[in-house]
Scaffold this motif. Structure first.
Motif, PDB file in Angstrom:
ATOM      1  N   ASN A   4       0.886 -13.732  -4.946  1.00  0.00           N
ATOM      2  CA  ASN A   4       1.588 -14.489  -5.979  1.00  0.00           C
ATOM      3  C   ASN A   4       0.777 -15.736  -6.269  1.00  0.00           C
ATOM      4  O   ASN A   4       0.701 -16.656  -5.466  1.00  0.00           O
ATOM      5  CB  ASN A   4       3.004 -14.851  -5.556  1.00  0.00           C
ATOM      6  N   LEU A   5       0.154 -15.727  -7.419  1.00  0.00           N
ATOM      7  CA  LEU A   5      -0.730 -16.820  -7.814  1.00  0.00           C
ATOM      8  C   LEU A   5      -0.002 -18.163  -7.830  1.00  0.00           C
ATOM      9  O   LEU A   5      -0.517 -19.166  -7.351  1.00  0.00           O
ATOM     10  CB  LEU A   5      -1.334 -16.515  -9.183  1.00  0.00           C
ATOM     11  N   GLY A   6       1.208 -18.168  -8.345  1.00  0.00           N
ATOM     12  CA  GLY A   6       1.977 -19.410  -8.433  1.00  0.00           C
ATOM     13  C   GLY A   6       2.253 -20.034  -7.077  1.00  0.00           C
ATOM     14  O   GLY A   6       2.125 -21.249  -6.897  1.00  0.00           O
ATOM     15  N   SER A   7       2.607 -19.207  -6.110  1.00  0.00           N
ATOM     16  CA  SER A   7       2.881 -19.722  -4.764  1.00  0.00           C
ATOM     17  C   SER A   7       1.629 -20.315  -4.143  1.00  0.00           C
ATOM     18  O   SER A   7       1.682 -21.359  -3.475  1.00  0.00           O
ATOM     19  CB  SER A   7       3.405 -18.605  -3.861  1.00  0.00           C
ATOM     20  N   GLU A   8       0.491 -19.655  -4.365  1.00  0.00           N
ATOM     21  CA  GLU A   8      -0.773 -20.153  -3.817  1.00  0.00           C
ATOM     22  C   GLU A   8      -1.183 -21.466  -4.478  1.00  0.00           C
ATOM     23  O   GLU A   8      -1.664 -22.384  -3.816  1.00  0.00           O
ATOM     24  CB  GLU A   8      -1.878 -19.102  -3.970  1.00  0.00           C
ATOM     25  N   ILE A   9      -0.986 -21.549  -5.781  1.00  0.00           N
ATOM     26  CA  ILE A   9      -1.301 -22.797  -6.494  1.00  0.00           C
ATOM     27  C   ILE A   9      -0.428 -23.934  -5.975  1.00  0.00           C
ATOM     28  O   ILE A   9      -0.915 -25.034  -5.688  1.00  0.00           O
ATOM     29  CB  ILE A   9      -1.123 -22.619  -8.018  1.00  0.00           C
ATOM     30  N   ARG A  10       0.868 -23.674  -5.847  1.00  0.00           N
ATOM     31  CA  ARG A  10       1.793 -24.712  -5.374  1.00  0.00           C
ATOM     32  C   ARG A  10       1.444 -25.167  -3.958  1.00  0.00           C
ATOM     33  O   ARG A  10       1.407 -26.371  -3.666  1.00  0.00           O
ATOM     34  CB  ARG A  10       3.231 -24.196  -5.409  1.00  0.00           C
ATOM     35  N   LYS A  11       1.157 -24.207  -3.083  1.00  0.00           N
ATOM     36  CA  LYS A  11       0.813 -24.536  -1.704  1.00  0.00           C
ATOM     37  C   LYS A  11      -0.427 -25.440  -1.652  1.00  0.00           C
ATOM     38  O   LYS A  11      -0.444 -26.452  -0.956  1.00  0.00           O
ATOM     39  CB  LYS A  11       0.570 -23.254  -0.909  1.00  0.00           C
ATOM     40  N   ARG A  12      -1.442 -25.066  -2.408  1.00  0.00           N
ATOM     41  CA  ARG A  12      -2.679 -25.857  -2.417  1.00  0.00           C
ATOM     42  C   ARG A  12      -2.462 -27.223  -3.060  1.00  0.00           C
ATOM     43  O   ARG A  12      -2.996 -28.227  -2.588  1.00  0.00           O
ATOM     44  CB  ARG A  12      -3.778 -25.078  -3.134  1.00  0.00           C
ATOM     45  N   ARG A  13      -1.686 -27.270  -4.129  1.00  0.00           N
ATOM     46  CA  ARG A  13      -1.400 -28.546  -4.801  1.00  0.00           C
ATOM     47  C   ARG A  13      -0.740 -29.516  -3.834  1.00  0.00           C
ATOM     48  O   ARG A  13      -1.108 -30.695  -3.760  1.00  0.00           O
ATOM     49  CB  ARG A  13      -0.492 -28.317  -6.017  1.00  0.00           C
ATOM     50  N   ILE A  14       0.212 -29.004  -3.063  1.00  0.00           N
ATOM     51  CA  ILE A  14       0.916 -29.848  -2.099  1.00  0.00           C
ATOM     52  C   ILE A  14      -0.028 -30.303  -0.984  1.00  0.00           C
ATOM     53  O   ILE A  14       0.009 -31.459  -0.568  1.00  0.00           O
ATOM     54  CB  ILE A  14       2.159 -29.121  -1.565  1.00  0.00           C
ATOM     55  N   GLN A  15      -0.891 -29.383  -0.519  1.00  0.00           N
ATOM     56  CA  GLN A  15      -1.873 -29.751   0.502  1.00  0.00           C
ATOM     57  C   GLN A  15      -2.767 -30.891   0.031  1.00  0.00           C
ATOM     58  O   GLN A  15      -3.172 -31.746   0.828  1.00  0.00           O
ATOM     59  CB  GLN A  15      -2.757 -28.551   0.866  1.00  0.00           C
ATOM     60  N   LEU A  16      -3.079 -30.881  -1.260  1.00  0.00           N
ATOM     61  CA  LEU A  16      -3.941 -31.916  -1.835  1.00  0.00           C
ATOM     62  C   LEU A  16      -3.175 -33.164  -2.265  1.00  0.00           C
ATOM     63  O   LEU A  16      -3.770 -34.098  -2.808  1.00  0.00           O
ATOM     64  CB  LEU A  16      -4.714 -31.345  -3.027  1.00  0.00           C
ATOM     65  N   ASN A  17      -1.857 -33.144  -2.024  1.00  0.00           N
ATOM     66  CA  ASN A  17      -1.009 -34.282  -2.366  1.00  0.00           C
ATOM     67  C   ASN A  17      -1.070 -34.627  -3.855  1.00  0.00           C
ATOM     68  O   ASN A  17      -1.149 -35.786  -4.243  1.00  0.00           O
ATOM     69  CB  ASN A  17      -1.370 -35.506  -1.508  1.00  0.00           C
ATOM     70  N   LEU A  18      -1.027 -33.580  -4.683  1.00  0.00           N
ATOM     71  CA  LEU A  18      -1.043 -33.757  -6.134  1.00  0.00           C
ATOM     72  C   LEU A  18       0.329 -33.429  -6.706  1.00  0.00           C
ATOM     73  O   LEU A  18       1.008 -32.523  -6.226  1.00  0.00           O
ATOM     74  CB  LEU A  18      -2.060 -32.814  -6.783  1.00  0.00           C
ATOM     75  N   THR A  19       0.713 -34.145  -7.735  1.00  0.00           N
ATOM     76  CA  THR A  19       1.921 -33.789  -8.474  1.00  0.00           C
ATOM     77  C   THR A  19       1.565 -32.695  -9.481  1.00  0.00           C
ATOM     78  O   THR A  19       0.382 -32.441  -9.760  1.00  0.00           O
ATOM     79  CB  THR A  19       2.479 -34.997  -9.249  1.00  0.00           C
ATOM     80  N   GLN A  20       2.577 -32.076 -10.048  1.00  0.00           N
ATOM     81  CA  GLN A  20       2.319 -31.104 -11.106  1.00  0.00           C
ATOM     82  C   GLN A  20       1.608 -31.778 -12.275  1.00  0.00           C
ATOM     83  O   GLN A  20       0.718 -31.190 -12.885  1.00  0.00           O
ATOM     84  CB  GLN A  20       3.620 -30.461 -11.587  1.00  0.00           C
ATOM     85  N   GLU A  21       1.982 -32.987 -12.565  1.00  0.00           N
ATOM     86  CA  GLU A  21       1.354 -33.720 -13.660  1.00  0.00           C
ATOM     87  C   GLU A  21      -0.131 -33.943 -13.376  1.00  0.00           C
ATOM     88  O   GLU A  21      -0.967 -33.778 -14.268  1.00  0.00           O
ATOM     89  CB  GLU A  21       2.056 -35.063 -13.893  1.00  0.00           C
TER      90      GLU A  21
END
Length: 50
Positions: A4-21
């Motif tokens: 699931n591409l979305g789950s992987e993107i979200r997981k990595r985004r959180i690891q990098l301490n980035l907001t969706q914005e």
């Protein structure tokens, strides 16, 4: 294998301490599209093992 591409993107985004914005701006996509991806409303990708 199905990823699931979305789950992987979200997981990595959180690891990098980035907001969706933050990630949307860095990726040159809309926050709305990123949100849809993360909520599994857009894409599921099938990866074939070779």
């Amino acid at each position: 294998m199905i990823v699931n591409l979305g789950s992987e993107i979200r997981k990595r985004r959180i690891q990098l301490n980035l907001t969706q914005e933050d990630l949307a701006e860095l990726s040159n996509i809309s926050v709305n599209f990123l949100s849809q991806l993360e909520r599994k409303q857009s894409i599921t990708t099938r990866i074939e093992n070779e």
